[in-house]
Design a protein around this motif. Sequence first.
Motif, PDB file in Angstrom:
ATOM      1  N   ALA A 259      78.290 -60.081  24.748  1.00  0.00           N
ATOM      2  CA  ALA A 259      77.653 -61.395  24.846  1.00  0.00           C
ATOM      3  C   ALA A 259      77.371 -61.745  26.305  1.00  0.00           C
ATOM      4  CB  ALA A 259      78.537 -62.458  24.198  1.00  0.00           C
ATOM      5  N   ALA A 260      78.324 -61.440  27.181  1.00  0.00           N
ATOM      6  CA  ALA A 260      78.133 -61.714  28.607  1.00  0.00           C
ATOM      7  C   ALA A 260      77.002 -60.880  29.182  1.00  0.00           C
ATOM      8  CB  ALA A 260      79.431 -61.441  29.365  1.00  0.00           C
ATOM      9  N   GLN A 261      76.945 -59.629  28.785  1.00  0.00           N
ATOM     10  CA  GLN A 261      75.877 -58.755  29.265  1.00  0.00           C
ATOM     11  C   GLN A 261      74.520 -59.278  28.818  1.00  0.00           C
ATOM     12  OE1 GLN A 261      76.313 -54.666  28.036  1.00  0.00           O
ATOM     13  NE2 GLN A 261      74.229 -54.146  28.567  1.00  0.00           N
ATOM     14  N   ARG A 262      74.409 -59.655  27.538  1.00  0.00           N
ATOM     15  CA  ARG A 262      73.140 -60.139  27.005  1.00  0.00           C
ATOM     16  C   ARG A 262      72.752 -61.486  27.605  1.00  0.00           C
ATOM     17  NH1 ARG A 262      69.601 -57.117  24.412  1.00  0.00           N
ATOM     18  NH2 ARG A 262      69.068 -58.820  23.003  1.00  0.00           N
ATOM     19  N   ALA A 263      73.743 -62.265  28.012  1.00  0.00           N
ATOM     20  CA  ALA A 263      73.465 -63.565  28.626  1.00  0.00           C
ATOM     21  C   ALA A 263      73.153 -63.454  30.111  1.00  0.00           C
ATOM     22  CB  ALA A 263      74.652 -64.507  28.417  1.00  0.00           C
ATOM     23  N   GLY A 264      73.280 -62.255  30.670  1.00  0.00           N
ATOM     24  CA  GLY A 264      72.975 -62.047  32.083  1.00  0.00           C
ATOM     25  C   GLY A 264      74.114 -62.371  33.020  1.00  0.00           C
ATOM     26  N   ALA A 265      75.339 -62.450  32.491  1.00  0.00           N
ATOM     27  CA  ALA A 265      76.481 -62.838  33.324  1.00  0.00           C
ATOM     28  C   ALA A 265      76.801 -61.815  34.404  1.00  0.00           C
ATOM     29  CB  ALA A 265      77.712 -63.066  32.445  1.00  0.00           C
ATOM     30  N   PHE A 266      76.463 -60.543  34.171  1.00  0.00           N
ATOM     31  CA  PHE A 266      76.820 -59.497  35.121  1.00  0.00           C
ATOM     32  C   PHE A 266      75.722 -59.230  36.156  1.00  0.00           C
ATOM     33  CE2 PHE A 266      79.300 -57.791  31.272  1.00  0.00           C
ATOM     34  CZ  PHE A 266      80.397 -58.577  31.581  1.00  0.00           C
ATOM     35  N   GLU A 267      74.616 -59.954  36.058  1.00  0.00           N
ATOM     36  CA  GLU A 267      73.511 -59.716  36.990  1.00  0.00           C
ATOM     37  C   GLU A 267      73.850 -60.179  38.401  1.00  0.00           C
ATOM     38  OE1 GLU A 267      70.091 -61.571  35.330  1.00  0.00           O
ATOM     39  OE2 GLU A 267      70.015 -60.233  33.580  1.00  0.00           O
ATOM     40  N   ARG A 268      74.550 -61.316  38.502  1.00  0.00           N
ATOM     41  CA  ARG A 268      74.992 -61.855  39.787  1.00  0.00           C
ATOM     42  C   ARG A 268      76.350 -62.495  39.586  1.00  0.00           C
ATOM     43  NH1 ARG A 268      70.283 -64.112  39.165  1.00  0.00           N
ATOM     44  NH2 ARG A 268      71.052 -66.246  39.254  1.00  0.00           N
ATOM     45  N   PRO A 269      77.171 -62.575  40.632  1.00  0.00           N
ATOM     46  CA  PRO A 269      78.504 -63.166  40.477  1.00  0.00           C
ATOM     47  C   PRO A 269      78.426 -64.642  40.099  1.00  0.00           C
ATOM     48  CG  PRO A 269      78.352 -61.884  42.509  1.00  0.00           C
ATOM     49  CD  PRO A 269      76.955 -62.010  41.987  1.00  0.00           C
ATOM     50  N   VAL A 270      79.423 -65.084  39.349  1.00  0.00           N
ATOM     51  CA  VAL A 270      79.581 -66.504  39.052  1.00  0.00           C
ATOM     52  C   VAL A 270      80.682 -67.053  39.948  1.00  0.00           C
ATOM     53  CG1 VAL A 270      78.806 -66.240  36.663  1.00  0.00           C
ATOM     54  CG2 VAL A 270      81.251 -66.078  37.181  1.00  0.00           C
ATOM     55  N   ASP A 271      80.640 -68.359  40.214  1.00  0.00           N
ATOM     56  CA  ASP A 271      81.690 -68.949  41.042  1.00  0.00           C
ATOM     57  C   ASP A 271      82.722 -69.704  40.213  1.00  0.00           C
ATOM     58  OD1 ASP A 271      80.461 -71.515  40.506  1.00  0.00           O
ATOM     59  OD2 ASP A 271      79.063 -71.131  42.134  1.00  0.00           O
ATOM     60  N   THR A 272      82.372 -70.010  38.968  1.00  0.00           N
ATOM     61  CA  THR A 272      83.257 -70.764  38.076  1.00  0.00           C
ATOM     62  C   THR A 272      83.207 -70.161  36.686  1.00  0.00           C
ATOM     63  OG1 THR A 272      82.784 -72.811  39.303  1.00  0.00           O
ATOM     64  CG2 THR A 272      83.765 -73.047  37.124  1.00  0.00           C
ATOM     65  N   ALA A 273      84.330 -70.168  35.988  1.00  0.00           N
ATOM     66  CA  ALA A 273      84.365 -69.719  34.596  1.00  0.00           C
ATOM     67  C   ALA A 273      85.258 -70.657  33.792  1.00  0.00           C
ATOM     68  CB  ALA A 273      84.878 -68.284  34.498  1.00  0.00           C
ATOM     69  N   GLU A 274      84.680 -71.266  32.781  1.00  0.00           N
ATOM     70  CA  GLU A 274      85.453 -72.070  31.838  1.00  0.00           C
ATOM     71  C   GLU A 274      85.647 -71.222  30.586  1.00  0.00           C
ATOM     72  OE1 GLU A 274      86.996 -74.962  31.472  1.00  0.00           O
ATOM     73  OE2 GLU A 274      86.660 -75.819  33.459  1.00  0.00           O
ATOM     74  N   LEU A 275      86.871 -70.718  30.404  1.00  0.00           N
ATOM     75  CA  LEU A 275      87.181 -69.801  29.316  1.00  0.00           C
ATOM     76  C   LEU A 275      87.920 -70.523  28.197  1.00  0.00           C
ATOM     77  CD1 LEU A 275      88.469 -66.736  31.374  1.00  0.00           C
ATOM     78  CD2 LEU A 275      86.109 -67.311  30.739  1.00  0.00           C
ATOM     79  N   HIS A 276      87.457 -70.325  26.983  1.00  0.00           N
ATOM     80  CA  HIS A 276      88.134 -70.893  25.825  1.00  0.00           C
ATOM     81  C   HIS A 276      89.229 -69.917  25.402  1.00  0.00           C
ATOM     82  CE1 HIS A 276      87.731 -72.588  21.441  1.00  0.00           C
ATOM     83  NE2 HIS A 276      88.885 -72.879  22.017  1.00  0.00           N
ATOM     84  N   ALA A 277      90.361 -70.037  26.068  1.00  0.00           N
ATOM     85  CA  ALA A 277      91.517 -69.169  25.816  1.00  0.00           C
ATOM     86  C   ALA A 277      92.678 -70.036  25.353  1.00  0.00           C
ATOM     87  CB  ALA A 277      91.892 -68.394  27.075  1.00  0.00           C
ATOM     88  N   PRO A 278      92.812 -70.270  24.047  1.00  0.00           N
ATOM     89  CA  PRO A 278      93.880 -71.153  23.559  1.00  0.00           C
ATOM     90  C   PRO A 278      95.285 -70.648  23.890  1.00  0.00           C
ATOM     91  CG  PRO A 278      92.202 -70.838  21.874  1.00  0.00           C
ATOM     92  CD  PRO A 278      91.910 -69.855  22.971  1.00  0.00           C
ATOM     93  N   PHE A 279      95.441 -69.350  24.117  1.00  0.00           N
ATOM     94  CA  PHE A 279      96.743 -68.775  24.454  1.00  0.00           C
ATOM     95  C   PHE A 279      96.638 -68.082  25.813  1.00  0.00           C
ATOM     96  CE2 PHE A 279      96.436 -69.060  19.886  1.00  0.00           C
ATOM     97  CZ  PHE A 279      97.646 -69.632  19.532  1.00  0.00           C
ATOM     98  N   SER A 280      97.718 -68.131  26.567  1.00  0.00           N
ATOM     99  CA  SER A 280      97.695 -67.544  27.908  1.00  0.00           C
ATOM    100  C   SER A 280      97.318 -66.066  27.872  1.00  0.00           C
ATOM    101  CB  SER A 280      99.066 -67.727  28.576  1.00  0.00           C
ATOM    102  OG  SER A 280     100.092 -67.112  27.801  1.00  0.00           O
TER     103      SER A 280
END
Length: 356
Positions: A259-280
Amino acid sequence: MTSRQAPGPRDIAVVAFAQTGHRRSTEDSSEVEMLMPVLHEVLARTGLKTAGIGFTCSGSSDYLAGRAFSFTLALDGVGAWPPISESHVEMDGAWALYEAWTRLLTGDADTALVYSYGKCSPGSVRDVLTRQLDPYYVAPLWPDSIALAALQAQALMDAGHTDEAALAAVGARSRADAAANPHAQLKGNVPQGDYVVRPLRTGDCPPVGDGAAAVLLAAGDRARDLCERPAWIRGIDHRVEAHSLGVRDLTDSPSTRLAAQRAGAFERPVDTAELHAPFSSQEVVLRRALRLDDSVCVNPSGGALAANPVMAAGLVRIGEAAARVHRGDSDRALAHATSGPCLQQNLVAVLEGDPR
């Protein structure tokens, strides 16, 4: 499930975001009463009226409400008369946002209201979530959501990807960051606590709580009219793992990576990530799948470990990422939402602000 990266002809942005103060229980109010202030706030941020919204889409779960077609009651808060163009997904609101995004891409509307809500306090959400499991082999065993997350955490430890001290550090960091978030349910120095299901302690698990969120989407110049610095959705995609837990590697999340690849997340670095991780332990999986290093600010809002209103927590992640772009705290942010046991379904969106 299939998806596509946002094409160039029509740029779409998050122009406003609002959420409740997430609480352990809102037994003194109905879903509509919980939702109304959020809807009023998100509209007020842009000056729009309900009549000015081209499309409305919501996300919720009948299982949490305990009655069929419960989402129709929430329409009282939106105002469905005169008739509006409206849809609903039985999913987290992040997937409602995806539907609204596709609707705006068609040019059928220029603005969209997306909202979601969840009241977990009336029942045992750990048991309610077992209804997502394979009905033939897994669900009859009644493994609750924490037991399954513990199975994933143990697999990560056995593979050498983490340990209990590292998981405790994730929880401590998340709730320390949440101290600056007025909407968070848990914040500050929260004890790690006793084991719930080994190896997960209380501090590794999300709080049970009620809450709602809403975002406004707008296309092209309309977005710039409504927001000083829109959070442009440069890419969005969602993928799903096999339903059967026994055929998955619980230490990895190929669907998140794809999903990240298809959304273009790996094309350039991001500075922020809001992750839906209910468990550590799930943050460990997601960081690896999304290739996030220590240079990325992860869950500055506190994430789902600070507030986890089921069916709204994923939309909150997109909203929090967008709000940082609006404020100028982020130029390129990644937002992630999940649904199902052990990160079964995953959505990734990439948001960018105009160059400064």
